[in-house]
Design an enzyme around this catalytic site. Structure first.
Site, PDB file in Angstrom:
ATOM      1  N   HIS A 275     -27.039  13.137   1.051  1.00 35.58           N
ATOM      2  CA  HIS A 275     -27.002  14.272   0.132  1.00 35.58           C
ATOM      3  C   HIS A 275     -28.314  15.083   0.079  1.00 35.58           C
ATOM      4  O   HIS A 275     -28.371  16.257   0.436  1.00 35.58           O
ATOM      5  CB  HIS A 275     -26.707  13.778  -1.285  1.00 35.58           C
ATOM      6  CG  HIS A 275     -25.535  12.862  -1.404  1.00 35.58           C
ATOM      7  ND1 HIS A 275     -24.235  13.304  -1.377  1.00 35.58           N
ATOM      8  CD2 HIS A 275     -25.462  11.507  -1.554  1.00 35.58           C
ATOM      9  CE1 HIS A 275     -23.406  12.278  -1.509  1.00 35.58           C
ATOM     10  NE2 HIS A 275     -24.129  11.176  -1.624  1.00 35.58           N
TER      11      HIS A 275
HETATM   12  C1  BDR Z   1     -26.575  12.195  -5.767  1.00 34.54           C
HETATM   13  O1  BDR Z   1     -26.575  11.040  -6.598  1.00 34.54           O
HETATM   14  C2  BDR Z   1     -27.609  10.178  -6.230  1.00 34.54           C
HETATM   15  O2  BDR Z   1     -27.172   8.853  -6.265  1.00 34.54           O
HETATM   16  C3  BDR Z   1     -28.073  10.618  -4.871  1.00 34.54           C
HETATM   17  O3  BDR Z   1     -29.457  10.361  -4.713  1.00 34.54           O
HETATM   18  C4  BDR Z   1     -27.793  12.094  -4.869  1.00 34.54           C
HETATM   19  O4  BDR Z   1     -28.846  12.830  -5.439  1.00 34.54           O
HETATM   20  C5  BDR Z   1     -25.255  12.263  -5.055  1.00 34.54           C
HETATM   21  O5  BDR Z   1     -24.202  12.352  -5.961  1.00 34.54           O
END
Ligand code: BDR
Ligand code: CA
Length: 314
Positions: A244
């Site tokens: 992400h």
């Molecule tokens: C987001 O949630 C976190 O667990 C990850 O680092 C990312 O920023 C994805 O939904």
């Protein structure tokens, strides 16, 4: 020619947050990391602060300034994600006590002071976690809103809907009131939702290329990614997990890799059922004002080429 773009990374590392930090620190010609501010999210803030410092150590950048921020969301109890990131938040590589120091100032004070001291319109905020620090800074010092160049954030979802609840993405869900403050602020926002990040998969061949660099940062990152993808590979039945947060930095470096459109985005803060949902008017069925550039398309191979090259420079 203008110098490197000045950014503050607001983060809750998190293996994918660490990848984003590495991508930024590996790109000093284009990006000047003024500071890293940590927030509670994936794990409590004491751990996200430690993990940010460990990531700076891994990146051979012990000079980077790391500031600890808010311990809990504005109005709610903290929700964490050890089930995804492990007990430390950064499971995978062998961890250690970092040498990168923790700065004495609070993250929110650092954000406010930096925006007041730098020329207006020259600092970009890059939130990779819950928006608690950013919203707290905007509430405490409304004068900074007009001085922010842009907020480029990872959060939300629309077609892909939720990953922590059926309706909500984790970062927005953790602090929906903070997200509402940010999306109503009038500051230019670029939103990188799950709809995009679920196209950026840690396929084996891609991770192997990073591992083949055989440097300490590259091996640390691939150890993190090996751990991180486990949960999502089982959950989604995909070959590799979605990566992400580094898309925020990659967008700054190579916006041509990305595509999207201006939309209205509203945050659900009332309903328990859909709390933290990002209601994106993608099809322009209302006359609500556009408040974000919502990205949806990405050249994933181009992204991994960039990540591999820049991690190789650390
Ligand atoms: C987001 O949630 C976190 O667990 C990850 O680092 C990312 O920023 C994805 O939904
Ligand atoms: Ca994150």
């Amino acid at each position: 020619m203008a110098g490197p773009r000045k950014i503050i990374i607001d983060t809750d590392p998190g293996q994918d947050d660490a990848a984003a930090i590495m991508l930024a620190l590996g790109s000093p010609d284009e990006i000047d990391v003024l500071g890293i501010t940590t927030v509670a999210g994936n794990v409590p803030v004491a751990l996200t602060s430690r993990n940010a410092r460990i990531t700076c150590d891994f990146s051979n950048r012990k000079d980077v300034k790391v500031f600890a921020g808010c311990e809990k969301p504005i109005r709610r109890d903290l929700v964490t994600a050890e089930h995804v990131h492990g007990a430390t938040g950064l499971d995978g590589p062998e961890l250690f006590d970092p040498e990168t120091p923790l700065q004495p100032a609070h993250a929110v004070d650092f954000i406010i002071e930096t925006l007041r001291n730098e020329a207006p319109g020259t600092v970009t905020l890059c939130p990779l976690g819950a928006l608690t620090n950013i919203a707290t800074a905007l509430t405490r010092a409304p004068d900074i809103a007009g001085r922010i160049q842009e907020i480029v954030l990872m959060g939300g979802a629309y077609f892909e809907v939720g990953n922590i609840t059926p309706a909500a993405e984790f970062n927005i869900y953790v602090d929906p009131e903070a997200a509402e403050i940010v999306f109503k602020s009038g500051i230019p926002i670029v939103m990188i939702p799950l709809d995009l990040t679920h196209k950026v998969l840690t396929l084996k061949a891609r991770v192997d290329r990073i591992r083949a660099l055989a440097t300490r940062p590259a091996v640390a990152l691939t150890d993190m990614l090996d751990f991180f993808e486990r949960f999502d590979v089982v959950k989604y039945g995909s070959d590799g997990g979605p990566l992400h947060d580094p898309n925020v930095i990659a967008y700054l470096l190579k916006p041509d890799l990305y595509g999207g459109r201006m939309c209205n985005v509203e945050i659900e803060t009332g309903s328990e059922l859909t709390l933290g949902m990002t209601v994106v008017d993608w099809w322009q069925v209302t006359d609500r004002k556009h408040n974000a550039l919502v990205l949806k398309d990405v050249d994933a191979d181009g992204f991994f080429d960039l990540l591999t090259e820049r991690v190789g420079r650390l």
